[in-house]
Write a protein that holds these residues in place. Structure first.
Motif, PDB file in Angstrom:
ATOM      1  N   HIS A   1      -7.032  20.374   9.381  1.00 24.75           N
ATOM      2  CA  HIS A   1      -5.810  20.819   8.696  1.00 24.75           C
ATOM      3  C   HIS A   1      -5.456  19.835   7.580  1.00 24.75           C
ATOM      4  CE1 HIS A   1      -1.671  22.041   7.919  1.00 24.75           C
ATOM      5  NE2 HIS A   1      -1.968  23.178   8.552  1.00 24.75           N
ATOM      6  N   PRO A   2      -5.042  20.328   6.417  1.00 23.08           N
ATOM      7  CA  PRO A   2      -4.729  19.415   5.295  1.00 23.08           C
ATOM      8  C   PRO A   2      -3.600  18.440   5.592  1.00 23.08           C
ATOM      9  CG  PRO A   2      -4.128  21.697   4.774  1.00 23.08           C
ATOM     10  CD  PRO A   2      -4.959  21.739   6.007  1.00 23.08           C
ATOM     11  N   ALA A   3      -2.705  18.765   6.533  1.00 21.33           N
ATOM     12  CA  ALA A   3      -1.624  17.827   6.879  1.00 21.33           C
ATOM     13  C   ALA A   3      -2.161  16.582   7.553  1.00 21.33           C
ATOM     14  CB  ALA A   3      -0.601  18.507   7.783  1.00 21.33           C
ATOM     15  N   ALA A   4      -3.420  16.625   8.030  1.00 24.00           N
ATOM     16  CA  ALA A   4      -4.035  15.478   8.688  1.00 24.00           C
ATOM     17  C   ALA A   4      -5.080  14.805   7.805  1.00 24.00           C
ATOM     18  CB  ALA A   4      -4.653  15.901  10.013  1.00 24.00           C
ATOM     19  N   GLU A   5      -5.083  15.118   6.517  1.00 21.92           N
ATOM     20  CA  GLU A   5      -6.065  14.534   5.601  1.00 21.92           C
ATOM     21  C   GLU A   5      -5.507  13.262   4.960  1.00 21.92           C
ATOM     22  OE1 GLU A   5      -7.423  17.358   2.761  1.00 21.92           O
ATOM     23  OE2 GLU A   5      -8.316  18.689   4.267  1.00 21.92           O
ATOM     24  N   TYR A   6      -6.088  12.151   5.311  1.00 20.47           N
ATOM     25  CA  TYR A   6      -5.707  10.847   4.767  1.00 20.47           C
ATOM     26  C   TYR A   6      -6.977  10.080   4.410  1.00 20.47           C
ATOM     27  CZ  TYR A   6      -1.123  11.734   6.908  1.00 20.47           C
ATOM     28  OH  TYR A   6       0.091  12.279   7.259  1.00 20.47           O
ATOM     29  N   THR A   7      -6.897   9.263   3.368  1.00 20.92           N
ATOM     30  CA  THR A   7      -8.004   8.390   2.991  1.00 20.92           C
ATOM     31  C   THR A   7      -7.517   6.954   3.039  1.00 20.92           C
ATOM     32  OG1 THR A   7      -8.914  10.086   1.532  1.00 20.92           O
ATOM     33  CG2 THR A   7      -9.693   7.836   1.216  1.00 20.92           C
ATOM     34  N   LEU A   8      -8.251   6.102   3.736  1.00 20.22           N
ATOM     35  CA  LEU A   8      -7.882   4.696   3.860  1.00 20.22           C
ATOM     36  C   LEU A   8      -8.648   3.852   2.840  1.00 20.22           C
ATOM     37  CD1 LEU A   8      -6.812   5.888   6.541  1.00 20.22           C
ATOM     38  CD2 LEU A   8      -7.457   3.738   7.635  1.00 20.22           C
ATOM     39  N   TYR A   9      -7.931   2.904   2.241  1.00 15.00           N
ATOM     40  CA  TYR A   9      -8.516   2.018   1.232  1.00 15.00           C
ATOM     41  C   TYR A   9      -8.346   0.564   1.662  1.00 15.00           C
ATOM     42  CZ  TYR A   9      -8.955   5.893  -2.059  1.00 15.00           C
ATOM     43  OH  TYR A   9      -9.323   7.063  -2.670  1.00 15.00           O
ATOM     44  N   SER A  10      -9.361  -0.244   1.372  1.00 15.46           N
ATOM     45  CA  SER A  10      -9.315  -1.671   1.668  1.00 15.46           C
ATOM     46  C   SER A  10      -8.444  -2.402   0.650  1.00 15.46           C
ATOM     47  CB  SER A  10     -10.727  -2.252   1.620  1.00 15.46           C
ATOM     48  OG  SER A  10     -11.215  -2.219   0.275  1.00 15.46           O
ATOM     49  N   LEU A  11      -8.171  -3.673   0.940  1.00 17.46           N
ATOM     50  CA  LEU A  11      -7.423  -4.505  -0.006  1.00 17.46           C
ATOM     51  C   LEU A  11      -8.079  -4.492  -1.381  1.00 17.46           C
ATOM     52  CD1 LEU A  11      -5.580  -6.780  -1.071  1.00 17.46           C
ATOM     53  CD2 LEU A  11      -7.043  -8.415   0.154  1.00 17.46           C
ATOM     54  N   GLU A  12      -9.397  -4.660  -1.418  1.00 14.17           N
ATOM     55  CA  GLU A  12     -10.099  -4.720  -2.701  1.00 14.17           C
ATOM     56  C   GLU A  12      -9.963  -3.392  -3.458  1.00 14.17           C
ATOM     57  OE1 GLU A  12     -11.227  -7.775  -0.087  1.00 14.17           O
ATOM     58  OE2 GLU A  12     -11.424  -5.596   0.244  1.00 14.17           O
ATOM     59  N   GLU A  13     -10.047  -2.295  -2.732  1.00  8.46           N
ATOM     60  CA  GLU A  13      -9.914  -0.982  -3.382  1.00  8.46           C
ATOM     61  C   GLU A  13      -8.492  -0.762  -3.878  1.00  8.46           C
ATOM     62  OE1 GLU A  13     -13.182   1.791  -1.097  1.00  8.46           O
ATOM     63  OE2 GLU A  13     -11.398   1.164   0.020  1.00  8.46           O
ATOM     64  N   VAL A  14      -7.508  -1.243  -3.121  1.00 13.42           N
ATOM     65  CA  VAL A  14      -6.118  -1.132  -3.566  1.00 13.42           C
ATOM     66  C   VAL A  14      -5.923  -1.933  -4.849  1.00 13.42           C
ATOM     67  CG1 VAL A  14      -3.726  -1.706  -3.001  1.00 13.42           C
ATOM     68  CG2 VAL A  14      -5.188  -0.665  -1.276  1.00 13.42           C
ATOM     69  N   GLN A  15      -6.530  -3.109  -4.917  1.00 10.92           N
ATOM     70  CA  GLN A  15      -6.442  -3.929  -6.128  1.00 10.92           C
ATOM     71  C   GLN A  15      -7.078  -3.226  -7.322  1.00 10.92           C
ATOM     72  OE1 GLN A  15      -8.410  -7.496  -4.815  1.00 10.92           O
ATOM     73  NE2 GLN A  15      -6.498  -8.500  -4.204  1.00 10.92           N
ATOM     74  N   ASP A  16      -8.255  -2.661  -7.110  1.00  8.78           N
ATOM     75  CA  ASP A  16      -9.020  -2.088  -8.219  1.00  8.78           C
ATOM     76  C   ASP A  16      -8.485  -0.732  -8.672  1.00  8.78           C
ATOM     77  OD1 ASP A  16     -10.642  -4.293  -8.132  1.00  8.78           O
ATOM     78  OD2 ASP A  16     -12.238  -3.325  -6.970  1.00  8.78           O
ATOM     79  N   LYS A  17      -8.128   0.105  -7.722  1.00 12.38           N
ATOM     80  CA  LYS A  17      -7.764   1.490  -8.046  1.00 12.38           C
ATOM     81  C   LYS A  17      -6.267   1.677  -8.270  1.00 12.38           C
ATOM     82  CE  LYS A  17     -11.582   3.577  -5.356  1.00 12.38           C
ATOM     83  NZ  LYS A  17     -12.238   4.325  -6.455  1.00 12.38           N
ATOM     84  N   PHE A  18      -5.451   0.805  -7.613  1.00 11.47           N
ATOM     85  CA  PHE A  18      -4.014   1.041  -7.629  1.00 11.47           C
ATOM     86  C   PHE A  18      -3.219  -0.159  -8.140  1.00 11.47           C
ATOM     87  CE2 PHE A  18      -5.974   3.713  -4.378  1.00 11.47           C
ATOM     88  CZ  PHE A  18      -5.555   4.973  -4.793  1.00 11.47           C
ATOM     89  N   TYR A  19      -3.905  -1.199  -8.622  1.00 15.16           N
ATOM     90  CA  TYR A  19      -3.304  -2.297  -9.379  1.00 15.16           C
ATOM     91  C   TYR A  19      -2.369  -3.180  -8.560  1.00 15.16           C
ATOM     92  CZ  TYR A  19      -4.863   1.068 -12.871  1.00 15.16           C
ATOM     93  OH  TYR A  19      -5.607   1.960 -13.605  1.00 15.16           O
ATOM     94  N   CYS A  20      -2.452  -3.137  -7.223  1.00 13.58           N
ATOM     95  CA  CYS A  20      -1.555  -3.937  -6.387  1.00 13.58           C
ATOM     96  C   CYS A  20      -2.315  -5.038  -5.664  1.00 13.58           C
ATOM     97  CB  CYS A  20      -0.873  -3.049  -5.342  1.00 13.58           C
ATOM     98  SG  CYS A  20       0.285  -1.870  -6.032  1.00 13.58           S
ATOM     99  N   GLY A  21      -1.604  -6.115  -5.333  1.00 15.49           N
ATOM    100  CA  GLY A  21      -2.163  -7.145  -4.488  1.00 15.49           C
ATOM    101  C   GLY A  21      -3.008  -8.177  -5.205  1.00 15.49           C
ATOM    102  N   LYS A  22      -2.762  -8.388  -6.483  1.00 20.14           N
ATOM    103  CA  LYS A  22      -3.536  -9.382  -7.223  1.00 20.14           C
ATOM    104  C   LYS A  22      -2.635 -10.054  -8.254  1.00 20.14           C
ATOM    105  CE  LYS A  22      -7.986  -9.945  -9.580  1.00 20.14           C
ATOM    106  NZ  LYS A  22      -9.185  -9.254 -10.087  1.00 20.14           N
ATOM    107  N   GLY A  23      -2.466 -11.361  -8.104  1.00 19.86           N
ATOM    108  CA  GLY A  23      -1.627 -12.098  -9.037  1.00 19.86           C
ATOM    109  C   GLY A  23      -0.148 -11.962  -8.753  1.00 19.86           C
TER     110      GLY A  23
END
Length: 468
Positions: free
Chosen positions: A166-188
């Motif tokens: 079911h789409p309500a249960a669709e989640y994707t988990l990202y690592s710290l490094e992926e959060v830094q690279d893709k979402f610009y958080c957690g660096k500096g």
């Protein structure tokens, strides 16, 4: 908390802070459809936010009704016109708690309703060409607390087990490094990121959505009376309701309360059952190192005792690229205790306001850069939400009060609950409380004597412990 919940609930305050979305007010902000207040109506709806507007819309779809709507201030001037514009359920954060309280099937039903609500709202705006900056997109929860990160993973697996595919249960988990690279958080900046959780969400202007639905209802002969507060309700001998206002009284066959955090002012039984809580929001210009093309997702920043939510304004909208961020409640003394029980949206708490001013450079670190030449802050405002002891809305006919209906108390999640709750309430009012409705509308949301005996202890689903 008991003392805060016991503070008598007032009418909406005069001269509230003006939200980003209400500047300038719409042409119908001060509309009175008729010069004089009608003496009677089939249905009186009290409150002109998305709940009141959606109840009226659904009643009009189900048949011809004589509907009068009362609003204490300007049209859509309450929580709907003041929220951050996030159509984001974050169902995993409450799923384990709901499963424990109501059972796994019921928890899954709530999660499905929340996603259905998001999709229905955006589809409705497309179908009816409502210019509310509707922007379906993904969202990311950037998690800064290990317990929250571990809880999120457990909850997501539980949802996948309960709702496979079911789409309500669709989640994707990202690592710290992926959060830094893709979402610009957690660096500096704040580098204590544990990871990120991405899922379906969106953004819009709640104010423009509410106004748009009201205008559709006005085309169907809704009588809207703004700046006309309901002062009192009184039963009549023939089973109707007398609604008192400063401009006179109205006799109604049915009354609907779409009053959210202000409900207990009219219905004292809800004192301490629907507790008003003040929320803070700011609109900020992005830092000069932020991506020139803008951010593709909405965000939440989740830590041990609270969170902030953030909406980048999409391309093609007024002030595109602006960042609307709200929250900060748990940065105030005693975890924001003094924000509970207040209906004062005429001012802001200085500590919360200062935190919201300063948190974005921390979250985005080196990716924020120098502030915009015109300054970081474009607008700041407050609004009043409504919270229940069990963390879910009150929807249905009030126990022991025939012909008095309500859809209230959305825990700051109105954009993912109000639409479907209004649809369900209209079905109940029209005598279609049948198996089809029970198939998609949670029993947990219905008003019951058991729920009426609850005691408010504070906001739920905030810490990992409370959500489990």
């Amino acid at each position: 908390m008991e003392q805060r919940a016991a503070i008598p609930v007032s009418l909406p305050r005069a001269d509230p802070t003006q939200s980003y979305w209400q500047d300038p007010p719409d042409d119908i902000a001060d509309l009175r459809s008729t010069e004089a207040l009608p003496q009677s109506a089939d249905i009186v709806i009290i409150g002109s936010g998305i709940s009141g507007a959606a109840v009226a819309w659904n009643l009009f779809q189900n048949g011809t009704h004589d509907i009068l709507m009362l609003e204490a201030r300007q049209a859509c001037s309450g929580a709907t016109g003041r929220n951050g514009g996030h159509t984001k359920a974050a169902s995993y954060r409450s799923f384990l708690h709901h499963a424990k309280e109501y059972g796994t099937d019921a928890a899954a039903q709530i999660a499905r309703l929340e996603l259905d609500n998001i999709r229905a709202v955006h589809a409705f705006t497309r179908e009816h060409s409502i210019p509310c900056d509707s922007y379906p997109c993904d969202t990311i929860d950037v998690i800064y607390d290990r317990a929250q990160w571990e809880h999120g993973q457990r909850a997501i697996q539980a949802m996948r087990d309960a709702m496979p595919g079911h789409p309500a249960a669709e989640y994707t988990l990202y690592s710290l490094e992926e959060v830094q690279d893709k979402f610009y958080c957690g660096k500096g900046g704040d580098e204590s990121v544990c990871g990120g959780i991405v899922y379906e969400a969106g953004s819009l202007s709640g104010y423009k959505l509410g106004i748009g639905v009201l205008k559709l209802c006005l085309d169907r002969r809704l009588n809207l009376q703004t700046n006309t507060p309901a002062l009192a309700l009184e039963k009549t001998d023939d089973g109707k309701w007398k609604v008192e206002t400063p401009r006179g009284s109205i006799i109604a066959a049915k009354v609907v309360l779409a009053t959210n955090g202000y409900t207990a002012h009219l219905l004292k039984r809800f004192q301490g059952l629907i507790v008003p809580t003040r929320g803070h929001v700011t609109a900020q210009r992005p830092g000069q190192n932020m991506p020139s093309e803008g951010l593709a997702t909405t965000y939440s920043f989740i830590y041990d005792k609270g969170f902030e939510y953030m909406i980048p304004r999409p391309k093609g909208t007024r002030f595109e690229g602006d960042i609307v961020i709200g929250g900060g409640l748990f940065k105030a003394p005693e975890n924001g205790l003094m924000e509970n029980g207040t209906t004062d949206d005429t001012e802001a708490d200085n500590i919360i306001q200062e935190f919201l001013y300063e948190c974005l450079p921390s979250y985005f670190g080196d990716n924020w850069g120098e502030d915009h030449p015109d300054g970081r802050i474009r607008k700041q405002w407050t609004g009043i939400m409504g919270y229940s002891p069990d963390g879910v809305p009150f929807v249905g006919e009030v126990s022991g009060e025939k012909n008095l209906w309500m859809s209230c108390s959305f825990q700051g999640h109105g954009m993912v609950l109000c639409w479907m709750c209004a649809k369900a309430l209209a079905c109940m009012m029209d005598g279609r409380d049948d198996a089809e409705l029970k198939g998609w509308f949670p029993d947990a949301f219905r008003i019951s004597e058991k729920r009426m005996g609850s005691t408010f202890q504070g906001l739920l689903h905030v810490t990992a412990e409370e959500a489990s």
